[in-house]
Design a protein around this motif. Structure first.
Motif, PDB file in Angstrom:
ATOM      1  N   ARG A 250      -2.152   1.709  -5.349  1.00 41.73           N
ATOM      2  CA  ARG A 250      -2.600   2.383  -4.144  1.00 41.73           C
ATOM      3  C   ARG A 250      -2.215   3.766  -4.478  1.00 41.73           C
ATOM      4  NH1 ARG A 250      -4.571  -0.963  -0.370  1.00 41.73           N
ATOM      5  NH2 ARG A 250      -4.165   0.361   1.341  1.00 41.73           N
ATOM      6  N   THR A 251      -3.016   4.767  -3.873  1.00 45.07           N
ATOM      7  CA  THR A 251      -2.660   6.234  -3.973  1.00 45.07           C
ATOM      8  C   THR A 251      -1.586   6.569  -2.681  1.00 45.07           C
ATOM      9  OG1 THR A 251      -4.221   7.144  -2.463  1.00 45.07           O
ATOM     10  CG2 THR A 251      -4.783   6.841  -4.591  1.00 45.07           C
ATOM     11  N   GLU A 252      -1.061   7.771  -2.772  1.00 49.40           N
ATOM     12  CA  GLU A 252      -0.129   8.091  -1.567  1.00 49.40           C
ATOM     13  C   GLU A 252      -0.829   7.929  -0.326  1.00 49.40           C
ATOM     14  OE1 GLU A 252       3.398  11.263  -0.969  1.00 49.40           O
ATOM     15  OE2 GLU A 252       1.575  12.021  -2.345  1.00 49.40           O
ATOM     16  N   LYS A 253      -1.935   8.515  -0.321  1.00 52.61           N
ATOM     17  CA  LYS A 253      -2.930   8.640   0.857  1.00 52.61           C
ATOM     18  C   LYS A 253      -3.423   7.245   1.528  1.00 52.61           C
ATOM     19  CE  LYS A 253      -7.362  10.661   2.754  1.00 52.61           C
ATOM     20  NZ  LYS A 253      -8.532  11.450   2.454  1.00 52.61           N
ATOM     21  N   GLN A 254      -3.669   6.316   0.515  1.00 52.41           N
ATOM     22  CA  GLN A 254      -4.018   4.867   0.767  1.00 52.41           C
ATOM     23  C   GLN A 254      -2.730   4.065   1.580  1.00 52.41           C
ATOM     24  OE1 GLN A 254      -5.504   3.545  -3.068  1.00 52.41           O
ATOM     25  NE2 GLN A 254      -7.576   3.784  -2.292  1.00 52.41           N
ATOM     26  N   GLY A 255      -1.503   4.335   1.079  1.00 50.93           N
ATOM     27  CA  GLY A 255      -0.302   3.772   1.664  1.00 50.93           C
ATOM     28  C   GLY A 255      -0.220   2.548   1.405  1.00 50.93           C
ATOM     29  N   ASN A 256       0.591   1.719   1.957  1.00 51.86           N
ATOM     30  CA  ASN A 256       0.896   0.331   1.628  1.00 51.86           C
ATOM     31  C   ASN A 256      -0.110  -0.577   2.023  1.00 51.86           C
ATOM     32  OD1 ASN A 256       2.416  -1.986   0.708  1.00 51.86           O
ATOM     33  ND2 ASN A 256       3.885  -1.856   2.378  1.00 51.86           N
ATOM     34  N   VAL A 257      -0.360  -1.742   1.451  1.00 47.74           N
ATOM     35  CA  VAL A 257      -1.309  -2.698   2.059  1.00 47.74           C
ATOM     36  C   VAL A 257      -1.318  -2.977   3.526  1.00 47.74           C
ATOM     37  CG1 VAL A 257      -1.855  -3.674  -0.441  1.00 47.74           C
ATOM     38  CG2 VAL A 257      -0.097  -4.572   0.910  1.00 47.74           C
ATOM     39  N   SER A 258      -2.326  -3.365   4.136  1.00 49.26           N
ATOM     40  CA  SER A 258      -2.163  -4.211   5.440  1.00 49.26           C
ATOM     41  C   SER A 258      -1.699  -5.475   5.233  1.00 49.26           C
ATOM     42  CB  SER A 258      -3.414  -3.825   6.428  1.00 49.26           C
ATOM     43  OG  SER A 258      -4.506  -4.403   5.664  1.00 49.26           O
ATOM     44  N   ALA A 259      -1.449  -5.982   6.781  1.00 44.07           N
ATOM     45  CA  ALA A 259      -1.050  -7.411   6.440  1.00 44.07           C
ATOM     46  C   ALA A 259      -2.509  -8.166   6.090  1.00 44.07           C
ATOM     47  CB  ALA A 259      -0.827  -7.849   7.833  1.00 44.07           C
ATOM     48  N   GLU A 260      -3.459  -7.607   6.454  1.00 42.77           N
ATOM     49  CA  GLU A 260      -4.942  -8.408   6.079  1.00 42.77           C
ATOM     50  C   GLU A 260      -5.095  -8.437   4.690  1.00 42.77           C
ATOM     51  OE1 GLU A 260      -9.580  -8.731   7.470  1.00 42.77           O
ATOM     52  OE2 GLU A 260      -8.288  -6.796   8.024  1.00 42.77           O
ATOM     53  N   GLU A 261      -5.208  -7.190   3.989  1.00 40.54           N
ATOM     54  CA  GLU A 261      -5.235  -6.777   2.625  1.00 40.54           C
ATOM     55  C   GLU A 261      -4.282  -7.652   1.791  1.00 40.54           C
ATOM     56  OE1 GLU A 261      -6.965  -2.348   2.741  1.00 40.54           O
ATOM     57  OE2 GLU A 261      -4.505  -2.681   2.734  1.00 40.54           O
TER      58      GLU A 261
END
Length: 366
Positions: free
Chosen positions: A142-153
């Motif tokens: 994931r890119t810097e803009k996308q950030g960390n995954v969400s709990a759902e992802e």
């Protein structure tokens, strides 16, 4: 936007198709990335001593995987994602909050430059299969803009990882079976061949290769790796194997490995192994000891009569059947590598063989 149940189901079906050989890992990794809203997906093999036998990465430039290795990305001392991933259990999922990427970048400028250049600032990963010599890992990038995954992802990634592991295990089992067939095919044509993985470790060998190694006649196996009798030859052989595993082998003469005084040098060719998948779970490199047996003339004569090959095609076919690489055949015949590759295509067309391996098995019966 949340994770679509339909997209998860579709990706599960793709992993099942991969296991059955009806789809490819590239498509599966692209779908995994899309489901989790990530830039790309990654299926990586990690071996001993920071080796990276294979690294399939989608959503990024073609050179990204090679630059990852060059930057020390497979080294636990450099990359906390690899370090943490190597000590957890199969299917345990970690996300960027579990890593110390900022510290990694501060300590390792080359790795930091790789992350910035390819925008690999975040990751979510899990080990799929852990063995003594190979760890197969799954990751979304994931890119810097996308950030960390969400709990759902993260939940979707964990669900899909179980199906990815099933596909990996199935393919490893199939490749173990293929490894036995490959060894039998080489032995049928009396070829002396060592079959090595992408990490350079010997996975299998034909009986004649085993006899050679046991005799210590110029080449043996120590701690799972090929060891020439002369230490000075070790680096040349290791480099040839590394380049072949990366698909970078250059045309040229065989390696001449020193033997006991009074004996001729042992001539060895190193070539990439034939692969149907982009993954090197088992065999990535063939180390072929030159076979000067008169079988070549007999095979060429029979191939010419049965399949209507020209004299040049028959000679090339016989050498392929004895396990020789196209580059070495071109060197010996004094022709361009492209000429031999064209002849190989013509030979496959005339014999109906689907690959050079199938051709070798076909000609072994002549």
């Amino acid at each position: 936007m949340g994770v679509s149940d339909d997209s998860v189901r579709d990706t599960i079906e793709t992993f099942r198709d991969v296991a059955a050989g009806q789809s490819d890992w590239w498509s599966a990794m692209e779908q995994l990335a899309a489901v989790t809203g990530s830039m790309g997906g990654e299926l990586i093999g990690l071996g001993r001593d920071a080796a990276v036998p294979f690294n399939l990465m989608t959503g990024c430039a073609p050179e990204t995987a090679a630059e990852f290795f060059a930057a020390g990305g497979g080294d636990t001392r450099v990359n906390s994602r690899v370090r943490r991933g190597s000590v957890i259990g199969e299917l345990v999922v970690l996300d960027e909050a579990d890593f110390t990427t900022a510290e990694d970048m501060a300590r390792n400028p080359e790795y930091a430059e790789w992350i910035r250049r390819h925008d690999m600032h975040n990751a979510c990963l899990t080990p799929l299969v852990k063995g003594p010599d190979l760890l197969v890992g799954l990751c979304v990038l994931r890119t810097e803009k996308q950030g960390n995954v969400s709990a759902e992802e993260k939940r979707a990634f964990a669900e899909l990882a179980a199906h990815a592991r099933a596909a990996v295990r199935t393919q490893m089992a199939l490749q173990d079976h293929s490894l036995a067939l490959l060894t039998e095919a080489f032995e049928a044509i009396r070829a002396t061949v060592f079959l090595c993985g992408g990490d350079g470790r010997v996975r299998a060998m034909t009986p004649s290769a085993e006899a050679l190694a046991s005799a210590g006649d110029g080449l043996t196996v120590r701690e799972g790796r090929l060891a020439p009798a002369a230490p000075a030859d070790r680096s040349a052989l290791d480099e040839a194997i590394r380049r072949a595993a990366a698909g970078l082998i250059d045309p040229g003469p065989p390696l001449a490995l020193a033997r006991p005084p009074g004996d001729d040098a042992l001539l060895v060719e190193v070539a990439p192994a034939p692969r149907r998948q982009p993954l090197g779970f088992n065999v990535a490199v063939l180390v072929i000891v030159r076979d000067f047996s008169p079988n070549a003339a007999r095979i060429a004569q029979a191939a010419r009569a049965l399949y209507g090959l020209t004299d040049a095609e028959a000679a090339v076919a016989a050498q392929l059947a004895l396990g020789r690489a196209a580059a070495a055949i071109a060197y010996d015949r004094g022709v361009a590598l492209g000429t031999v590759r064209f002849q190989v295509r013509r030979i496959l067309e005339k014999t109906g063989a689907g690959s050079q391996l199938e051709l070798a098995a076909l000609l072994a019966r002549l």
